[in-house]
Design a protein around this motif. Sequence first.
Motif, short mmCIF file in Angstrom:
data_model
loop_
_atom_site.label_atom_id
_atom_site.label_comp_id
_atom_site.label_asym_id
_atom_site.label_seq_id
_atom_site.Cartn_x
_atom_site.Cartn_y
_atom_site.Cartn_z
N LYS A 232 0.84 -1.19 0.00
CA LYS A 232 0.00 0.00 0.00
C LYS A 232 0.87 1.24 0.00
CE LYS A 232 -3.59 2.37 2.66
NZ LYS A 232 -4.45 2.33 3.88
N CYS A 233 2.00 1.15 0.70
CA CYS A 233 2.86 2.31 0.90
C CYS A 233 4.31 1.87 0.95
CB CYS A 233 2.45 2.99 2.22
SG CYS A 233 3.57 4.27 2.81
N ILE A 234 5.20 2.66 0.38
CA ILE A 234 6.64 2.49 0.57
C ILE A 234 7.16 3.70 1.31
CG2 ILE A 234 8.92 2.35 -0.52
CD1 ILE A 234 7.73 0.79 -2.78
N LEU A 235 7.77 3.46 2.47
CA LEU A 235 8.41 4.52 3.24
C LEU A 235 9.87 4.61 2.84
CD1 LEU A 235 7.22 3.99 6.92
CD2 LEU A 235 6.41 5.70 5.29
N LYS A 269 6.11 7.61 0.54
CA LYS A 269 6.10 8.58 1.63
C LYS A 269 7.49 8.67 2.25
CE LYS A 269 2.47 8.83 4.36
NZ LYS A 269 1.44 8.49 5.37
N ILE A 270 7.78 9.81 2.82
CA ILE A 270 9.03 10.01 3.56
C ILE A 270 8.81 9.59 5.01
CG2 ILE A 270 10.63 11.75 4.47
CD1 ILE A 270 11.13 11.21 1.55
N ALA A 271 9.76 8.83 5.55
CA ALA A 271 9.69 8.48 6.96
C ALA A 271 9.75 9.75 7.81
CB ALA A 271 10.85 7.53 7.32
N GLU A 272 9.06 9.75 8.94
CA GLU A 272 8.92 10.96 9.75
C GLU A 272 9.86 11.01 10.95
OE1 GLU A 272 4.92 11.32 11.09
OE2 GLU A 272 4.12 11.83 9.11
N LEU A 273 10.20 9.87 11.51
CA LEU A 273 10.82 9.86 12.84
C LEU A 273 12.34 9.94 12.82
CD1 LEU A 273 8.59 7.13 14.53
CD2 LEU A 273 8.38 9.61 14.69
N PHE A 274 12.94 9.77 11.65
CA PHE A 274 14.39 9.87 11.49
C PHE A 274 15.11 9.01 12.53
CE2 PHE A 274 12.60 13.75 9.54
CZ PHE A 274 13.07 13.55 8.26
N ASN A 275 16.00 9.58 13.33
CA ASN A 275 16.80 8.78 14.26
C ASN A 275 15.98 8.12 15.36
OD1 ASN A 275 19.21 9.32 12.94
ND2 ASN A 275 19.67 11.11 14.21
#
Length: 292
Positions: A232-235, A269-275
Motif C-alpha cells: 500500500k505504501c513504501i516509506l 512517503k518520507i519516513a517521519e521519525l528519522f533517528n
Amino acid sequence: MGHYLSIDIGGTYIKYALIDERHRLYHHQKTKTPENIDQAILKQIDTIVEAVADKHNIDGIGISTAGIVDREKGEIIYAGPTIKDYKDTAFKRELTEKYKLPVHVENDVNAALLGEIWKGAARNQNNVFCITLGTGIGGAYYDHQLMDGSHHQANSVGYLLYEPETRTNYEGRASTAALNKLIAKELGEEISAIAVFERAKNGDETCSSIIQSWTKEVAKGLSQIILLTDPKCILIGGGVSAQGDYLLEQIQNQLELFLPDNFLKTELKIAELFNDAALYGAVYPFFDVAVV
C-alpha cells in the motif's frame, strides 16, 4: 508499565534513550561505535546498560542493530562487511543473564518500520514496505507482522539487480554512497550531496542531471519491490529522506519507466521519525499496543 532502555547500533554511532509509560523518549545519548574486535560492541552495550541501570529503574532492553537478527534467540545470524566479526553476537543471552531483564533484539530497518507504523508516517497502516537509503540499502516489510522469510533473510533489497558487467548490485548504484561517488566523479569530492540537491532545486543542470541519474537507479529497485509485494505504501528513510517532497518527486518521475502502464498504485512517503524510528521500534514489543 515501566521504563525501557532503547539502543540503536549503527556502523558509526550507537544511539540510545529511555522511553516512559506514555511512550515518550528521553535522555537521548550517543557514542561512537567501536571497531568490533573481541566483541567490542557487545562490551560497549554492556557498559551503556550498566551506566543507565545504575541511575534509572528499567524494566527491559530493546536493541536495534545492523545485520540479520534471529529475534527469538536475540543474536546476529548474518552481517555484511560494515561491522567486523558481528555474526553470533548473542545480545539477549549475555544481557539477560547479567541484568535479569527481558531483552528484545531487532534488525534496524525492521525496527525503524515498526517505529513508523507505531508513531510515524505509516501510523496504524498495514502492508507497508520500508527502504532505507544510506551507505547501504536496507528493506523491511510489514503485513500484519514483520515478514522475515524462512531464514530471516527476506527484504535484503540491497543485493537486488546485480549487473555482471559492472559487478554492482542495487545498493552499489542507488545508495547514498553511490550518489557521493557520482558527485565526486562529476564535480569533485569537496561538493556534498546536500549542496548538489540545493543546486538542483535552483535549476543547476549538471546537479539536476546527477540527481536524476541517481533517482533512476533508486526507482529501478522500488519497481521490483512493487511488482513482488504490491505494498500500500513504501516509506523512504535514511539521511537523504530529509530532501522530502523534492526527493519523492524525482523518484516518482522515474518509477513508471520500470512498471507496466497504469500499474503504479503504491504511495511513496518520507519516513517521519528519522533517528527516533528505530528507538521506538526496538522497544515496541514491550508495549501492549495493537498497531494493525
